[in-house]
Design a protein around this motif. Structure first.
Motif, PDB file in Angstrom:
ATOM      1  N   SER A 175      25.898 -85.471 -56.753  1.00 45.61           N
ATOM      2  CA  SER A 175      25.454 -86.740 -57.315  1.00 45.61           C
ATOM      3  C   SER A 175      24.912 -86.553 -58.725  1.00 45.61           C
ATOM      4  O   SER A 175      24.520 -85.452 -59.128  1.00 45.61           O
ATOM      5  CB  SER A 175      24.375 -87.375 -56.432  1.00 45.61           C
ATOM      6  N   GLY A 196      28.444 -93.934 -56.106  1.00 49.37           N
ATOM      7  CA  GLY A 196      29.611 -94.594 -55.549  1.00 49.37           C
ATOM      8  C   GLY A 196      30.021 -95.843 -56.298  1.00 49.37           C
ATOM      9  O   GLY A 196      29.493 -96.144 -57.381  1.00 49.37           O
ATOM     10  N   VAL A 242      23.894 -92.511 -52.396  1.00 50.02           N
ATOM     11  CA  VAL A 242      25.037 -91.771 -52.943  1.00 50.02           C
ATOM     12  C   VAL A 242      25.432 -92.337 -54.299  1.00 50.02           C
ATOM     13  O   VAL A 242      25.079 -93.465 -54.644  1.00 50.02           O
ATOM     14  CB  VAL A 242      26.262 -91.865 -51.999  1.00 50.02           C
ATOM     15  N   ILE A 248      28.018 -87.052 -53.420  1.00 54.48           N
ATOM     16  CA  ILE A 248      27.036 -86.924 -52.334  1.00 54.48           C
ATOM     17  C   ILE A 248      26.221 -85.657 -52.538  1.00 54.48           C
ATOM     18  O   ILE A 248      26.764 -84.600 -52.880  1.00 54.48           O
ATOM     19  CB  ILE A 248      27.748 -86.872 -50.961  1.00 54.48           C
ATOM     20  N   ALA A 282      31.248 -94.104 -51.023  1.00 55.72           N
ATOM     21  CA  ALA A 282      30.645 -92.873 -51.522  1.00 55.72           C
ATOM     22  C   ALA A 282      31.636 -92.081 -52.370  1.00 55.72           C
ATOM     23  O   ALA A 282      32.785 -91.888 -51.979  1.00 55.72           O
ATOM     24  CB  ALA A 282      30.147 -92.023 -50.360  1.00 55.72           C
TER      25      ALA A 282
END
Length: 621
Positions: free
Chosen positions: A196, A145, A143, A192, A189
């Motif tokens: 992304s 993040g 992910v 996603i 996260a």
């Protein structure tokens, strides 16, 4: 399956032709022509349904005509060679799109979710923003993040094109599709799946490779009239010469296949190569425009410079103190300050390995500096007004003239040293400016900063022109002024206060776009890594791509001209013409594929070198 079907048709047709040669059975040539020509005929009919006369139709007419005049070998040869050319063309085009397929394959499918502290393997689509995932050494980051805990080195080549792993610690950004090469990370996260950075890059590259350049659009319009024109010309020649075979041969020879394929294959290869190197070019039109850029307007802060103040000088005025002692006293005093320059002084001391402990007591003095108690001493950092005795200010003025902010460090009312901070020039900025100059591109620095500071930075980097103390709308005026003089302008900025100028420029460039979806979507060229030398690289690649397009167009037109002359005056047959025609198609594809060669060369600092920390900061910025 489609690949096997394509090559299976070619193989079967070729085998039938060989069997016909061995046995002398002409009907095998007819079967070979039907096998190879069936899909060609289907494509021709589909094109006719949308009122388009395609190259496939020329081949079908020629092949069927050859059968009617009992020239079975010519019919089989034409369809076989055309089918073989199509198969090879598809295979090589797939290779030019490899950069995109590599990105798609880099997309992770599962993640280790920490649920109530326990790891659990889940599909990516099961995650929601705010979930915490665990990434171990050697695993792929699933992910976009923020690192909550842990430390490690992340290979970000799929996003930024960097070969050196980026160091990640608490608070660092990480991107889906990258790989953890050392350490252990717990990541919250944020982006996603389709949200992304990797997904946005894939989407942008896919759109860009399908986008058409102005030259390609022109050639498509040209071929729309060219193909019917060829059919009419062949019919007239056949009637005038009373030679059906000559007319059919002209149909085959005049196929503009190499001309049609020369542009898209170059665009796909050029954009694919740049994407692999961490440079996103929005499409074929922008690729062509970038190749013409001859003036670059660059913002200073955060583009030519690092965008944050750094400690630059420590001068000793009292021989009873060393430079490290002066800096330690200043840094400890600044631990109680909220001034923006305090962090630079503290960071400078820590980078030298000096202890920076909190002070016992401190008092900021508005507009002058800070006064603090350090180990029983009264330490001041700021202007001469905080000192009991006014020192010689010649060194202060000298540092200020160099665009640096200089301050006295005093102990018990007497000056013991001078420290200075400044927004330092990027380590790679000089190379970027030099590379732009090597390509004949003029560099103009446009900044809202003070004239004195701007000119010092400009002198250090060798830019051609300096415009300082500007408002955002004045940067827009600079771009318009350059365009009015006939320049093709690229604008490099932070995308906030430079937005008007970025929009006006022929090419808007976003630098350090990784992690910035807006920059990826809106910039004409997005440099994923925070590295300015990628700009001259991108402009150079654009020029190579356009040059390749022009070479390929020349080859395609020359091939058609030579073959036509050969048919009319030299006895070139239908099969030989098709062989040369397909060879020209493969030649232009091969030349375009040269763009896939890696040409990006960047100096990688070695361990222990003075540039190591600078490189680390650039990678993790």
């Amino acid at each position: 399956m489609k690949t096997w079907k394509t090559w299976g048709v070619v193989a079967l047709s070729g085998a039938l032709i060989i069997l016909s040669w061995i046995t002398g059975w002409d009907w095998l040539m007819i079967v070979a022509a039907v096998v190879a020509g069936w899909q060609i005929a289907v494509s021709a009919v589909q094109a006719l349904r949308i009122k388009m006369i395609s190259i496939d139709l020329l081949v079908v007419v020629a092949a069927v005509g050859a059968l009617f005049i009992n020239n079975y070998w010519e019919s089989a040869a034409v369809t076989f060679l055309f089918a073989l050319g199509k198969a090879l063309e598809r295979a090589t085009l797939n290779r030019t799109r490899k950069a995109l397929s590599d990105l798609v394959e880099a997309a992770p499918e599962t993640a280790t979710l920490l649920r109530d502290g326990e790891p659990e393997t889940v599909e990516i689509w099961e995650l929601v923003p705010g979930d915490v995932v665990l990434i171990k050494n050697g695993e792929q980051i699933p992910v976009d993040g923020r690192v909550i805990t842990g430390h490690g080195g992340v290979d970000e080549a799929t996003i930024t094109g960097e070969s050196v792993p980026a160091e990640k610690a608490e608070g660092s950004e990480v991107f889906a599709g990258t790989w953890l090469r050392s350490g252990l990370l717990r990541v919250e996260a944020v982006g996603i799946g389709s949200d992304s950075t990797l997904a946005k890059i894939i989407h942008r590259v896919e759109d860009a490779q399908d986008d058409k350049a102005r030259t390609q659009t022109f050639l498509e319009k040209f071929s729309r009239y060219y193909t019917p024109g060829v059919m009419v010309a062949a019919l007239l020649v056949g009637l005038l010469a009373q030679n059906v075979e000559l007319a059919l041969t002209l149909l085959v020879i005049a196929c503009p296949g190499a001309l049609v394929i020369s542009i898209p294959v170059s665009i796909v290869a050029g954009i694919g190569r740049s994407a692999k190197d961490g440079v996103l070019i929005k499409g074929g039109e922008y690729l062509e425009t970038a190749a013409k850029v001859d003036a670059v307007v660059v913002d200073k802060t955060g583009t030519l410079t690092n965008g944050r103040p750094e400690l630059t000088d420590v001068d000793v005025l009292d021989p009873a103190y060393t430079a490290n002692e002066v800096l330690t006293l200043a840094a400890r005093a600044e631990t109680a300050s909220e001034h923006p320059l305090a962090e630079a002084i503290i960071r400078g001391a820590e980078n030298r390995g000096l202890p920076v402990d909190m002070v016992e007591k401190a008092r900021p003095v508005a507009g002058k500096g800070i006064l603090a108690q350090v180990d029983g001493l009264e330490v001041t950092v700021g202007s001469a007004d905080l000192l009991e005795k006014t020192p010689d200010n010649a060194r202060i003025l000298e540092l200020n003239d160099q665009g640096r902010t200089a301050m006295y460090v005093g102990v018990n009312g007497a000056a013991v040293g001078i420290i200075a901070v400044a927004d330092t020039v990027r380590a790679d900025a000089r190379k970027a400016v030099s590379d732009l100059h090597a390509r004949g591109i003029r560099v103009i620095m446009a900044t809202g900063d003070a004239e004195r500071v701007a000119r010092n930075v400009a002198a250090e980097l060798g830019v051609d022109e300096v415009r300082a103390e500007l408002m955002p709308e004045e940067k827009l005026d600079i771009v318009k002024e350059l365009q009015a003089k006939g320049h093709v302008v690229a604008m490099v900025g932070d995308g906030v206060n430079d937005t008007p100028a970025l929009a006006q420029a022929d090419i808007g460039v976003a630098m350090g776009a990784a992690g910035s979806p807006a920059a990826i979507e809106t910039a004409d060229i997005a440099l994923m890594a925070d590295k300015l030398p990628r700009l001259p690289y991108a402009l150079g690649l654009a020029r190579r791509t356009v040059r390749t397009m022009h070479v390929n167009i020349g080859i395609a037109l020359l091939t058609v001209a030579v073959l036509l002359a050969g048919v009319l005056f030299g006895g070139v047959t239908m099969s030989i013409g098709m062989l040369v025609h397909e060879a020209s198609v493969l030649l232009v594809i091969g030349i375009a594929m040269l763009l896939l060669r890696p040409t990006l060369r960047e100096n990688v600092p070695v361990a222990g070198s003075p540039a190591k920390e600078t490189a680390r900061q650039a990678l993790t910025a």
